[in-house]
Design an enzyme around this catalytic site. Structure first.
Site, short mmCIF file in Angstrom:
data_model
loop_
_atom_site.label_atom_id
_atom_site.label_comp_id
_atom_site.label_asym_id
_atom_site.label_seq_id
_atom_site.Cartn_x
_atom_site.Cartn_y
_atom_site.Cartn_z
N MET A 71 -1.07 1.92 -7.84
CA MET A 71 -1.03 1.78 -6.38
C MET A 71 -1.40 3.12 -5.74
O MET A 71 -1.12 4.18 -6.29
CB MET A 71 0.38 1.36 -5.92
CG MET A 71 0.65 -0.13 -6.11
SD MET A 71 2.31 -0.58 -5.59
CE MET A 71 2.18 -0.41 -3.82
N PHE A 72 -2.02 3.05 -4.58
CA PHE A 72 -2.43 4.21 -3.78
C PHE A 72 -3.63 4.95 -4.38
O PHE A 72 -3.96 6.05 -3.92
CB PHE A 72 -1.28 5.22 -3.58
CG PHE A 72 -0.03 4.61 -3.02
CD1 PHE A 72 0.05 4.29 -1.67
CD2 PHE A 72 1.06 4.35 -3.83
CE1 PHE A 72 1.20 3.72 -1.14
CE2 PHE A 72 2.21 3.77 -3.32
CZ PHE A 72 2.28 3.47 -1.97
N ASP A 102 -9.17 -9.02 -4.41
CA ASP A 102 -8.25 -7.87 -4.36
C ASP A 102 -6.92 -8.25 -5.01
O ASP A 102 -6.53 -9.41 -4.99
CB ASP A 102 -8.01 -7.47 -2.89
CG ASP A 102 -7.49 -6.04 -2.76
OD1 ASP A 102 -7.73 -5.22 -3.65
OD2 ASP A 102 -6.84 -5.75 -1.73
N GLU A 103 -6.22 -7.29 -5.61
CA GLU A 103 -4.87 -7.51 -6.18
C GLU A 103 -4.86 -8.66 -7.18
O GLU A 103 -3.95 -9.51 -7.16
CB GLU A 103 -3.86 -7.79 -5.06
CG GLU A 103 -3.77 -6.69 -4.02
CD GLU A 103 -2.76 -5.61 -4.37
OE1 GLU A 103 -2.33 -5.54 -5.54
OE2 GLU A 103 -2.40 -4.84 -3.47
N GLN A 161 -4.09 -8.99 -10.19
CA GLN A 161 -3.01 -9.14 -11.19
C GLN A 161 -2.03 -10.23 -10.78
O GLN A 161 -1.24 -10.69 -11.59
CB GLN A 161 -2.26 -7.81 -11.39
CG GLN A 161 -1.34 -7.38 -10.27
CD GLN A 161 -2.06 -6.66 -9.15
OE1 GLN A 161 -3.27 -6.47 -9.18
NE2 GLN A 161 -1.32 -6.25 -8.13
N CYS A 206 4.16 16.27 -7.98
CA CYS A 206 3.59 17.54 -8.40
C CYS A 206 2.11 17.73 -8.04
O CYS A 206 1.58 18.82 -8.26
CB CYS A 206 3.75 17.70 -9.92
SG CYS A 206 2.63 16.66 -10.86
P1 ADP Z 1 -4.80 0.84 -3.70
O1 ADP Z 1 -5.61 -0.38 -3.31
O2 ADP Z 1 -5.24 1.42 -5.02
O3 ADP Z 1 -3.31 0.61 -3.65
P2 ADP Z 1 -5.67 1.84 -1.12
O4 ADP Z 1 -7.16 1.76 -1.13
O5 ADP Z 1 -4.94 0.75 -0.41
O6 ADP Z 1 -5.13 1.98 -2.63
O7 ADP Z 1 -5.20 3.22 -0.46
C1 ADP Z 1 -5.72 4.46 -0.83
C2 ADP Z 1 -5.33 5.48 0.24
O8 ADP Z 1 -3.92 5.64 0.24
C3 ADP Z 1 -5.86 6.87 0.03
O9 ADP Z 1 -7.17 7.02 0.51
C4 ADP Z 1 -4.88 7.71 0.86
O10 ADP Z 1 -5.27 7.73 2.21
C5 ADP Z 1 -3.59 6.91 0.79
N1 ADP Z 1 -2.53 7.48 -0.06
C6 ADP Z 1 -1.20 7.41 0.19
N2 ADP Z 1 -0.48 7.95 -0.82
C7 ADP Z 1 -1.36 8.40 -1.74
C8 ADP Z 1 -1.23 9.06 -3.03
N3 ADP Z 1 -0.03 9.38 -3.55
N4 ADP Z 1 -2.35 9.35 -3.72
C9 ADP Z 1 -3.56 9.05 -3.18
N5 ADP Z 1 -3.74 8.42 -1.99
C10 ADP Z 1 -2.67 8.10 -1.26
ZN ZN Z 2 3.60 14.67 -11.40
#
Ligand code: ADP
Ligand code: ZN
Length: 206
Positions: free
Chosen positions: A18-19, A89-90, A92, A149
Protein backbone atom coordinates in the site's frame (compact mmCIF):
# COMPACT_ATOMS: atom_id res chain seq x y z
CA UNK A 1 5.64 -3.50 -24.07
CA UNK A 2 7.63 -2.61 -27.17
CA UNK A 3 6.75 -4.05 -30.53
CA UNK A 4 3.30 -5.59 -30.72
CA UNK A 5 2.10 -6.66 -34.15
CA UNK A 6 -1.49 -7.17 -35.15
CA UNK A 7 -4.05 -7.22 -32.40
CA UNK A 8 -2.28 -9.36 -29.85
CA UNK A 9 -3.30 -8.82 -26.25
CA UNK A 10 -1.17 -9.05 -23.12
CA UNK A 11 -1.18 -8.71 -19.32
CA UNK A 12 0.69 -6.00 -17.38
CA UNK A 13 0.73 -6.27 -13.58
CA UNK A 14 1.67 -3.50 -11.14
CA UNK A 15 2.42 -4.78 -7.62
CA UNK A 16 3.84 -3.48 -4.34
CA UNK A 17 2.66 -2.58 -0.83
CA UNK A 18 0.00 0.00 0.00
CA UNK A 19 1.07 3.60 -0.71
CA UNK A 20 3.63 2.49 -3.35
CA UNK A 21 1.83 4.30 -6.17
CA UNK A 22 0.08 1.39 -7.90
CA UNK A 23 -3.17 3.30 -8.46
CA UNK A 24 -1.26 6.37 -9.65
CA UNK A 25 0.66 4.27 -12.17
CA UNK A 26 -2.54 2.56 -13.35
CA UNK A 27 -4.28 5.92 -13.79
CA UNK A 28 -1.23 7.24 -15.72
CA UNK A 29 -1.25 4.30 -18.13
CA UNK A 30 -5.02 4.46 -18.64
CA UNK A 31 -4.98 8.21 -19.26
CA UNK A 32 -2.31 7.78 -21.92
CA UNK A 33 -4.41 5.07 -23.59
CA UNK A 34 -7.37 7.47 -23.59
CA UNK A 35 -5.18 10.20 -25.11
CA UNK A 36 -4.33 7.69 -27.85
CA UNK A 37 -8.12 7.40 -28.37
CA UNK A 38 -8.22 3.77 -27.35
CA UNK A 39 -11.38 2.34 -25.87
CA UNK A 40 -10.76 1.86 -22.17
CA UNK A 41 -12.81 0.15 -19.44
CA UNK A 42 -11.81 0.32 -15.78
CA UNK A 43 -12.91 -1.88 -12.87
CA UNK A 44 -12.41 -2.06 -9.14
CA UNK A 45 -13.78 -4.43 -6.49
CA UNK A 46 -16.95 -3.49 -4.62
CA UNK A 47 -15.10 -4.15 -1.35
CA UNK A 48 -12.86 -1.11 -1.74
CA UNK A 49 -15.16 1.90 -1.54
CA UNK A 50 -12.68 4.29 0.05
CA UNK A 51 -13.00 7.84 -1.30
CA UNK A 52 -15.19 7.30 -4.38
CA UNK A 53 -17.94 4.93 -5.43
CA UNK A 54 -17.46 5.20 -9.17
CA UNK A 55 -13.81 5.97 -9.48
CA UNK A 56 -10.31 4.83 -8.67
CA UNK A 57 -8.65 7.36 -6.37
CA UNK A 58 -4.98 7.27 -5.42
CA UNK A 59 -3.73 8.20 -1.96
CA UNK A 60 -2.52 11.46 -3.48
CA UNK A 61 -5.95 12.31 -4.92
CA UNK A 62 -5.64 11.35 -8.61
CA UNK A 63 -8.92 9.97 -9.89
CA UNK A 64 -10.40 8.11 -12.86
CA UNK A 65 -13.95 6.76 -13.27
CA UNK A 66 -14.46 3.02 -12.90
CA UNK A 67 -17.11 0.27 -12.68
CA UNK A 68 -17.64 -1.67 -9.46
CA UNK A 69 -17.52 -5.49 -9.64
CA UNK A 70 -17.71 -8.34 -7.10
CA UNK A 71 -15.67 -10.98 -8.93
CA UNK A 72 -13.22 -11.32 -11.78
CA UNK A 73 -15.82 -13.18 -13.83
CA UNK A 74 -18.06 -10.12 -13.58
CA UNK A 75 -15.26 -8.18 -15.29
CA UNK A 76 -15.39 -10.69 -18.17
CA UNK A 77 -19.16 -10.18 -18.48
CA UNK A 78 -18.90 -6.40 -18.49
CA UNK A 79 -16.06 -5.96 -20.98
CA UNK A 80 -17.42 -4.94 -24.37
CA UNK A 81 -16.16 -6.51 -27.60
CA UNK A 82 -14.76 -3.19 -28.89
CA UNK A 83 -12.82 -2.39 -25.68
CA UNK A 84 -9.06 -2.30 -26.30
CA UNK A 85 -7.66 -1.66 -22.83
CA UNK A 86 -8.98 -3.12 -19.54
CA UNK A 87 -7.75 -1.68 -16.21
CA UNK A 88 -8.36 -3.49 -12.90
CA UNK A 89 -7.40 -1.90 -9.54
CA UNK A 90 -6.98 -3.75 -6.19
CA UNK A 91 -7.28 -7.12 -7.93
CA UNK A 92 -6.30 -9.13 -4.82
CA UNK A 93 -9.96 -8.74 -3.76
CA UNK A 94 -11.45 -10.29 -6.93
CA UNK A 95 -11.00 -13.94 -6.05
CA UNK A 96 -9.59 -17.04 -7.67
CA UNK A 97 -11.12 -16.32 -11.10
CA UNK A 98 -8.71 -13.43 -11.67
CA UNK A 99 -6.05 -15.38 -13.59
CA UNK A 100 -8.58 -17.00 -15.89
CA UNK A 101 -10.43 -13.73 -16.54
CA UNK A 102 -7.24 -11.80 -17.38
CA UNK A 103 -5.95 -14.64 -19.57
CA UNK A 104 -9.20 -14.75 -21.53
CA UNK A 105 -9.23 -10.98 -22.05
CA UNK A 106 -5.59 -11.02 -23.25
CA UNK A 107 -6.35 -13.98 -25.53
CA UNK A 108 -9.18 -11.88 -27.02
CA UNK A 109 -6.56 -9.29 -28.02
CA UNK A 110 -6.99 -6.81 -25.17
CA UNK A 111 -4.30 -5.03 -23.19
CA UNK A 112 -5.03 -5.89 -19.55
CA UNK A 113 -3.46 -3.71 -16.82
CA UNK A 114 -3.88 -4.99 -13.26
CA UNK A 115 -2.77 -3.63 -9.88
CA UNK A 116 -2.69 -5.58 -6.63
CA UNK A 117 -0.93 -6.25 -3.35
CA UNK A 118 1.60 -9.05 -3.86
CA UNK A 119 1.91 -9.70 -0.10
CA UNK A 120 -0.58 -9.64 2.79
CA UNK A 121 -0.33 -8.07 6.27
CA UNK A 122 1.94 -10.95 7.40
CA UNK A 123 4.25 -10.57 4.40
CA UNK A 124 2.99 -13.78 2.75
CA UNK A 125 2.22 -14.04 -1.00
CA UNK A 126 -1.33 -12.73 -1.50
CA UNK A 127 -3.18 -15.11 -3.83
CA UNK A 128 -4.17 -14.92 -6.62
CA UNK A 129 -1.72 -12.10 -7.49
CA UNK A 130 1.43 -14.31 -7.45
CA UNK A 131 -0.20 -16.68 -9.96
CA UNK A 132 -1.11 -13.74 -12.15
CA UNK A 133 2.54 -12.62 -12.12
CA UNK A 134 3.48 -16.03 -13.50
CA UNK A 135 1.38 -15.58 -16.65
CA UNK A 136 1.91 -11.82 -17.18
CA UNK A 137 4.02 -10.37 -20.01
CA UNK A 138 5.16 -7.42 -17.92
CA UNK A 139 5.57 -6.90 -14.16
CA UNK A 140 6.23 -3.59 -12.41
CA UNK A 141 7.10 -3.81 -8.72
CA UNK A 142 6.81 -0.52 -6.87
CA UNK A 143 8.04 0.30 -3.37
CA UNK A 144 6.68 2.85 -0.91
CA UNK A 145 8.72 4.83 1.62
CA UNK A 146 9.08 3.37 5.12
CA UNK A 147 7.32 5.75 7.51
CA UNK A 148 9.73 4.72 10.30
CA UNK A 149 13.13 5.16 8.66
CA UNK A 150 12.72 6.46 5.08
CA UNK A 151 14.09 3.36 3.36
CA UNK A 152 12.32 1.68 0.43
CA UNK A 153 9.26 -0.10 1.87
CA UNK A 154 8.20 -3.51 0.55
CA UNK A 155 5.65 -4.28 3.29
CA UNK A 156 2.13 -3.24 4.26
CA UNK A 157 2.12 -2.91 8.06
CA UNK A 158 -1.29 -3.48 9.66
CA UNK A 159 -1.79 -1.27 12.72
CA UNK A 160 -5.24 -2.41 13.86
CA UNK A 161 -6.18 -5.43 15.98
CA UNK A 162 -7.44 -7.97 13.45
CA UNK A 163 -6.18 -11.23 12.04
CA UNK A 164 -8.60 -11.42 9.11
CA UNK A 165 -6.88 -11.63 5.73
CA UNK A 166 -8.96 -8.77 4.35
CA UNK A 167 -9.51 -5.63 6.43
CA UNK A 168 -10.24 -2.70 4.14
CA UNK A 169 -8.80 0.63 5.18
CA UNK A 170 -6.17 3.20 4.41
CA UNK A 171 -4.24 5.76 6.40
CA UNK A 172 -4.32 5.03 10.14
CA UNK A 173 -5.02 1.31 9.64
CA UNK A 174 -2.01 0.53 7.50
CA UNK A 175 1.38 2.05 6.84
CA UNK A 176 4.35 1.31 4.60
CA UNK A 177 7.39 -0.31 6.27
CA UNK A 178 10.76 -1.55 5.03
CA UNK A 179 11.86 -5.12 5.77
CA UNK A 180 13.76 -4.00 8.87
CA UNK A 181 10.92 -2.01 10.43
CA UNK A 182 8.16 -4.48 9.44
CA UNK A 183 6.45 -6.08 12.49
CA UNK A 184 4.29 -8.93 11.15
CA UNK A 185 3.33 -10.00 14.70
CA UNK A 186 1.92 -6.55 15.61
CA UNK A 187 -1.71 -7.27 14.55
CA UNK A 188 -1.67 -10.49 16.62
CA UNK A 189 -0.21 -8.67 19.65
CA UNK A 190 -2.95 -6.04 19.43
CA UNK A 191 -5.67 -8.71 19.28
CA UNK A 192 -4.18 -10.35 22.41
CA UNK A 193 -3.90 -6.97 24.17
CA UNK A 194 -7.58 -6.26 23.47
CA UNK A 195 -8.54 -9.68 24.89
CA UNK A 196 -6.51 -9.08 28.07
CA UNK A 197 -8.04 -5.61 28.50
CA UNK A 198 -11.56 -7.03 28.04
CA UNK A 199 -10.89 -9.78 30.63
CA UNK A 200 -9.54 -7.24 33.13
CA UNK A 201 -12.58 -5.02 32.62
CA UNK A 202 -14.87 -8.03 33.15
CA UNK A 203 -13.03 -9.06 36.33
CA UNK A 204 -13.20 -5.50 37.68
CA UNK A 205 -16.95 -5.31 36.93
CA UNK A 206 -17.68 -8.75 38.42
P1 ADP B 1 -1.24 2.37 -3.89
O1 ADP B 1 -2.27 2.24 -4.99
O2 ADP B 1 0.01 1.57 -4.16
O3 ADP B 1 -1.80 2.11 -2.52
P2 ADP B 1 -1.47 5.21 -4.46
O4 ADP B 1 -1.19 5.36 -5.93
O5 ADP B 1 -2.91 5.21 -4.05
O6 ADP B 1 -0.73 3.89 -3.90
O7 ADP B 1 -0.76 6.38 -3.64
C1 ADP B 1 0.59 6.72 -3.82
C2 ADP B 1 0.82 8.09 -3.17
O8 ADP B 1 0.63 7.97 -1.76
C3 ADP B 1 2.21 8.64 -3.31
O9 ADP B 1 2.41 9.29 -4.53
C4 ADP B 1 2.28 9.62 -2.14
O10 ADP B 1 1.72 10.87 -2.50
C5 ADP B 1 1.34 9.02 -1.11
N1 ADP B 1 1.99 8.41 0.06
C6 ADP B 1 1.50 8.42 1.33
N2 ADP B 1 2.29 7.71 2.17
C7 ADP B 1 3.32 7.23 1.45
C8 ADP B 1 4.48 6.41 1.75
N3 ADP B 1 4.73 5.96 2.99
N4 ADP B 1 5.32 6.10 0.74
C9 ADP B 1 5.09 6.58 -0.50
N5 ADP B 1 4.02 7.34 -0.85
C10 ADP B 1 3.14 7.68 0.10
ZN1 ZN C 1 12.21 1.18 7.90
Amino acid sequence: MDIVRGNMGWIEVIVGPMFSGKSEELIRRLRRAEIARQRVQIFKPMIDQRYAKNGIVSHSGLEIRSDLVHTALEVLDKVEARTEVVGIDEAQFLGEGLVEACTRLADMGKRVIVTGLDTDYLGRPFEPIPRLLAVAEEITKLLAICVRCGNPAVHTQRLVASEDLIVVGATGMYEARCRRCFEPQLAHERVEAEKTAAEKAKAAAG
